[in-house]
Design a protein around this motif. Structure first.
Motif, PDB file in Angstrom:
ATOM      1  N   ASN A  13      30.048 -21.429  19.683  1.00  0.00           N
ATOM      2  CA  ASN A  13      31.072 -21.395  18.184  1.00  0.00           C
ATOM      3  C   ASN A  13      30.125 -20.648  17.008  1.00  0.00           C
ATOM      4  O   ASN A  13      30.660 -20.707  16.085  1.00  0.00           O
ATOM      5  CB  ASN A  13      31.532 -22.395  17.920  1.00  0.00           C
ATOM      6  N   ARG A  14      29.746 -19.302  17.508  1.00  0.00           N
ATOM      7  CA  ARG A  14      29.076 -18.051  16.857  1.00  0.00           C
ATOM      8  C   ARG A  14      29.316 -17.483  17.513  1.00  0.00           C
ATOM      9  O   ARG A  14      28.662 -16.036  17.670  1.00  0.00           O
ATOM     10  CB  ARG A  14      28.159 -18.211  16.862  1.00  0.00           C
ATOM     11  N   ALA A  15      30.847 -16.463  18.024  1.00  0.00           N
ATOM     12  CA  ALA A  15      31.102 -15.719  18.556  1.00  0.00           C
ATOM     13  C   ALA A  15      30.790 -13.895  17.940  1.00  0.00           C
ATOM     14  O   ALA A  15      30.088 -13.080  19.263  1.00  0.00           O
ATOM     15  CB  ALA A  15      32.390 -15.702  19.186  1.00  0.00           C
ATOM     16  N   ASP A  16      30.329 -13.876  17.199  1.00  0.00           N
ATOM     17  CA  ASP A  16      30.585 -12.524  16.924  1.00  0.00           C
ATOM     18  C   ASP A  16      28.721 -12.423  16.159  1.00  0.00           C
ATOM     19  O   ASP A  16      28.245 -11.054  16.172  1.00  0.00           O
ATOM     20  CB  ASP A  16      31.023 -12.896  14.499  1.00  0.00           C
ATOM     21  N   LEU A  17      28.386 -13.220  15.834  1.00  0.00           N
ATOM     22  CA  LEU A  17      26.189 -13.656  16.081  1.00  0.00           C
ATOM     23  C   LEU A  17      26.517 -12.865  17.452  1.00  0.00           C
ATOM     24  O   LEU A  17      25.616 -12.207  17.488  1.00  0.00           O
ATOM     25  CB  LEU A  17      26.324 -15.050  15.685  1.00  0.00           C
ATOM     26  N   LEU A  18      27.388 -13.331  18.415  1.00  0.00           N
ATOM     27  CA  LEU A  18      26.648 -13.216  20.019  1.00  0.00           C
ATOM     28  C   LEU A  18      26.876 -11.741  20.092  1.00  0.00           C
ATOM     29  O   LEU A  18      25.558 -11.672  20.377  1.00  0.00           O
ATOM     30  CB  LEU A  18      26.811 -14.789  20.625  1.00  0.00           C
ATOM     31  N   GLU A  19      27.982 -11.037  19.788  1.00  0.00           N
ATOM     32  CA  GLU A  19      28.088 -10.522  20.115  1.00  0.00           C
ATOM     33  C   GLU A  19      26.531  -9.476  19.662  1.00  0.00           C
ATOM     34  O   GLU A  19      26.599  -8.191  20.027  1.00  0.00           O
ATOM     35  CB  GLU A  19      29.400  -9.523  19.913  1.00  0.00           C
ATOM     36  N   GLY A  20      27.033  -9.546  17.947  1.00  0.00           N
ATOM     37  CA  GLY A  20      25.714  -8.019  17.233  1.00  0.00           C
ATOM     38  C   GLY A  20      24.527  -8.788  18.795  1.00  0.00           C
ATOM     39  O   GLY A  20      23.285  -7.722  18.701  1.00  0.00           O
ATOM     40  N   MET A  21      24.116 -10.000  18.718  1.00  0.00           N
ATOM     41  CA  MET A  21      22.638 -10.167  19.395  1.00  0.00           C
ATOM     42  C   MET A  21      22.761  -9.245  20.359  1.00  0.00           C
ATOM     43  O   MET A  21      21.747  -8.836  21.584  1.00  0.00           O
ATOM     44  CB  MET A  21      21.819 -11.787  19.748  1.00  0.00           C
ATOM     45  N   LEU A  22      24.105  -9.486  21.257  1.00  0.00           N
ATOM     46  CA  LEU A  22      23.913  -8.892  23.021  1.00  0.00           C
ATOM     47  C   LEU A  22      23.484  -7.290  23.022  1.00  0.00           C
ATOM     48  O   LEU A  22      23.513  -6.543  23.777  1.00  0.00           O
ATOM     49  CB  LEU A  22      25.172  -8.405  23.218  1.00  0.00           C
ATOM     50  N   ASP A 119      13.665 -11.228   7.566  1.00  0.00           N
ATOM     51  CA  ASP A 119      15.377 -11.850   7.433  1.00  0.00           C
ATOM     52  C   ASP A 119      16.285  -9.426   6.981  1.00  0.00           C
ATOM     53  O   ASP A 119      15.178  -8.480   7.857  1.00  0.00           O
ATOM     54  CB  ASP A 119      15.550 -11.871   5.939  1.00  0.00           C
ATOM     55  N   ARG A 120      16.929  -9.636   7.257  1.00  0.00           N
ATOM     56  CA  ARG A 120      17.487  -8.878   6.787  1.00  0.00           C
ATOM     57  C   ARG A 120      17.327  -7.644   6.160  1.00  0.00           C
ATOM     58  O   ARG A 120      17.456  -6.132   6.672  1.00  0.00           O
ATOM     59  CB  ARG A 120      19.076  -8.453   7.578  1.00  0.00           C
ATOM     60  N   ALA A 121      16.133  -7.601   4.694  1.00  0.00           N
ATOM     61  CA  ALA A 121      15.854  -6.962   3.913  1.00  0.00           C
ATOM     62  C   ALA A 121      14.404  -6.651   4.369  1.00  0.00           C
ATOM     63  O   ALA A 121      13.625  -5.506   3.824  1.00  0.00           O
ATOM     64  CB  ALA A 121      15.723  -7.807   3.172  1.00  0.00           C
ATOM     65  N   GLY A 122      13.713  -6.769   5.868  1.00  0.00           N
ATOM     66  CA  GLY A 122      12.514  -6.768   6.251  1.00  0.00           C
ATOM     67  C   GLY A 122      11.404  -7.940   5.958  1.00  0.00           C
ATOM     68  O   GLY A 122       9.945  -7.210   5.980  1.00  0.00           O
ATOM     69  N   ALA A 123      11.442  -8.937   4.857  1.00  0.00           N
ATOM     70  CA  ALA A 123      10.507  -9.698   4.385  1.00  0.00           C
ATOM     71  C   ALA A 123      10.194 -10.473   5.845  1.00  0.00           C
ATOM     72  O   ALA A 123      11.341 -11.689   6.732  1.00  0.00           O
ATOM     73  CB  ALA A 123      11.370 -10.385   3.273  1.00  0.00           C
ATOM     74  N   LEU A 124       9.088 -11.422   5.653  1.00  0.00           N
ATOM     75  CA  LEU A 124       9.009 -11.866   6.743  1.00  0.00           C
ATOM     76  C   LEU A 124       9.655 -13.183   6.539  1.00  0.00           C
ATOM     77  O   LEU A 124       9.073 -13.990   5.247  1.00  0.00           O
ATOM     78  CB  LEU A 124       6.825 -12.522   6.368  1.00  0.00           C
ATOM     79  N   VAL A 125       9.797 -14.238   7.998  1.00  0.00           N
ATOM     80  CA  VAL A 125      10.795 -15.394   7.190  1.00  0.00           C
ATOM     81  C   VAL A 125      10.424 -16.024   9.006  1.00  0.00           C
ATOM     82  O   VAL A 125      10.418 -17.155   8.981  1.00  0.00           O
ATOM     83  CB  VAL A 125      12.849 -15.485   7.382  1.00  0.00           C
ATOM     84  N   GLU A 126       8.563 -16.100   9.511  1.00  0.00           N
ATOM     85  CA  GLU A 126       8.673 -16.597  10.256  1.00  0.00           C
ATOM     86  C   GLU A 126       7.925 -18.171  10.266  1.00  0.00           C
ATOM     87  O   GLU A 126       6.815 -17.829   9.341  1.00  0.00           O
ATOM     88  CB  GLU A 126       7.559 -16.074  11.401  1.00  0.00           C
ATOM     89  N   ARG A 218      15.776 -11.876  12.168  1.00  0.00           N
ATOM     90  CA  ARG A 218      17.471 -13.635  11.701  1.00  0.00           C
ATOM     91  C   ARG A 218      18.403 -12.483  10.273  1.00  0.00           C
ATOM     92  O   ARG A 218      18.204 -12.057   9.472  1.00  0.00           O
ATOM     93  CB  ARG A 218      16.690 -13.929  10.809  1.00  0.00           C
ATOM     94  N   GLN A 219      19.290 -13.154  11.266  1.00  0.00           N
ATOM     95  CA  GLN A 219      21.146 -12.802  10.643  1.00  0.00           C
ATOM     96  C   GLN A 219      21.342 -13.717   9.595  1.00  0.00           C
ATOM     97  O   GLN A 219      22.453 -12.800   9.111  1.00  0.00           O
ATOM     98  CB  GLN A 219      22.387 -12.230  11.764  1.00  0.00           C
ATOM     99  N   LEU A 220      21.000 -14.944   9.318  1.00  0.00           N
ATOM    100  CA  LEU A 220      21.140 -15.180   8.622  1.00  0.00           C
ATOM    101  C   LEU A 220      20.177 -16.611   8.552  1.00  0.00           C
ATOM    102  O   LEU A 220      18.467 -16.049   8.043  1.00  0.00           O
ATOM    103  CB  LEU A 220      21.697 -17.348   9.561  1.00  0.00           C
ATOM    104  N   ASP A 221      20.478 -16.938   7.020  1.00  0.00           N
ATOM    105  CA  ASP A 221      19.123 -17.329   5.631  1.00  0.00           C
ATOM    106  C   ASP A 221      18.977 -18.486   6.498  1.00  0.00           C
ATOM    107  O   ASP A 221      20.001 -19.044   7.341  1.00  0.00           O
ATOM    108  CB  ASP A 221      19.706 -17.594   4.866  1.00  0.00           C
TER     109      ASP A 221
END
Length: 296
Positions: A13-22, A119-126, A218-221
């Motif tokens: 149920n996250r079709a829009d995120l899936l489309e970006g990942m593909l 994250d999308r700003a380039g900060a390490l979130v591993e 990662r596209q989400l926090d």
């Protein structure tokens, strides 16, 4: 370059995120040889996204029930393994790999490798743990150090960093690991299935290395502080307890789930209430029933 690599994606149920990942997979400079997408009985427009995708080698697996992340990754990994792929790259639907991400992973040595998330700003979130302590009964949380709590930036990391757990989000595993330890345990449903798999792999002699230059965005926090009184709270407690029951290195660590449950119940009038107390009590009972280690 002769190595055959399959990507395994689980989505719900996250079709829009899936489309970006593909789209991110389509832009890789080293294309995967197959992409298996496990659609966990989504009710949004996921099926339409998959049907109109032009990604080469895409195979959609539509389940009739939601198997959870654990069941979805087991199904996708089993499918890729049985079809003979040499390496399987596991991916969630909320990440996008940099164009050279797979190239950088395949350049590294090892049977268990992870891309390093930002994250999308380039900060390490591993969040992969440098230390996952199942020896000290006083360690409230077994993860005592992670990549992002140890290194201020990607540039500060060495080229590879050995870690003790993984997320099934950018994790590349070669088939010899499956030969030795089997598949992920679907009974976890969500949470800690990746931790369980990583512990089994390390105890079978496979080091797990994070590859600094393999970038995954990662596209989400991160929102891992779930409501412990809700349904996710039950799985978080239960599966944490299962890991302690299965892999605790001494009797005191294996008893820690009972102590945690007691404290939560005693404090429930002040925090969490009856719902969290019921969750942790049921989690302790069900976690004990799951204590046997998987054989395959």
């Amino acid at each position: 370059m002769s190595e055959q690599v399959a990507v395994v994606v689980v989505t719900y149920n996250r079709a829009d995120l899936l489309e970006g990942m593909l789209a991110g997979l389509s832009a890789l400079d080293r294309a995967p040889d197959a992409v298996f997408v496990v659609d966990n009985a989504s009710t949004d427009h996921t099926r339409e996204v998959l049907e109109r995708s032009t990604l080469p080698g895409l195979v959609a697996i539509h389940t009739t029930d939601n198997l959870g992340g654990a069941g979805g990754f087991r199904l996708g990994l089993q499918t890729a393994y049985e079809r003979g792929y040499d390496a399987m790259w596991l991916m969630d639907d909320d990440v996008v790999p940099a164009p050279d991400c797979l190239t950088r992973l395949l350049e590294a040595d090892g049977s268990c490798l992870i891309a390093v998330r930002e994250d999308r700003a380039g900060a390490l979130v591993e969040k992969a743990a440098l230390r996952f302590d199942l020896r000290n009964p006083l360690a409230i949380r077994p993860k005592t150090a992670s990549i992002d709590s140890t290194y201020p930036s990607r540039a500060a990391m060495p080229a590879t960093v050995e870690v003790e757990n993984v997320a099934f989000e950018g994790f590349l595993v070669r088939r010899e690991v499956i030969d030795r330890i089997g598949l992920p345990d679907a009974s976890f449903f969500i949470f800690y299935d990746d931790v369980d798999f990583a512990i089994r792999a390390r105890r079978a002699g496979f080091a797990i290395r994070a590859v600094r230059d393999a970038v995954l965005v990662r596209q989400l926090d991160f929102d891992q502080q779930h409501d412990l009184a809700g349904w996710k709270g039950y799985y978080m407690y239960r599966n944490l307890f299962v890991v302690h029951f299965r892999y605790g290195e001494n009797p005191l660590v294996r008893l820690k789930p009972a102590l945690i449950a007691l404290v939560v119940v005693l404090l429930s009038p002040l925090r969490g209430g009856r719902a969290e107390a019921a969750n942790v009590t049921r989690a302790l009972r069900d976690g004990w029933r799951m204590r046997a280690r998987p054989t395959r």
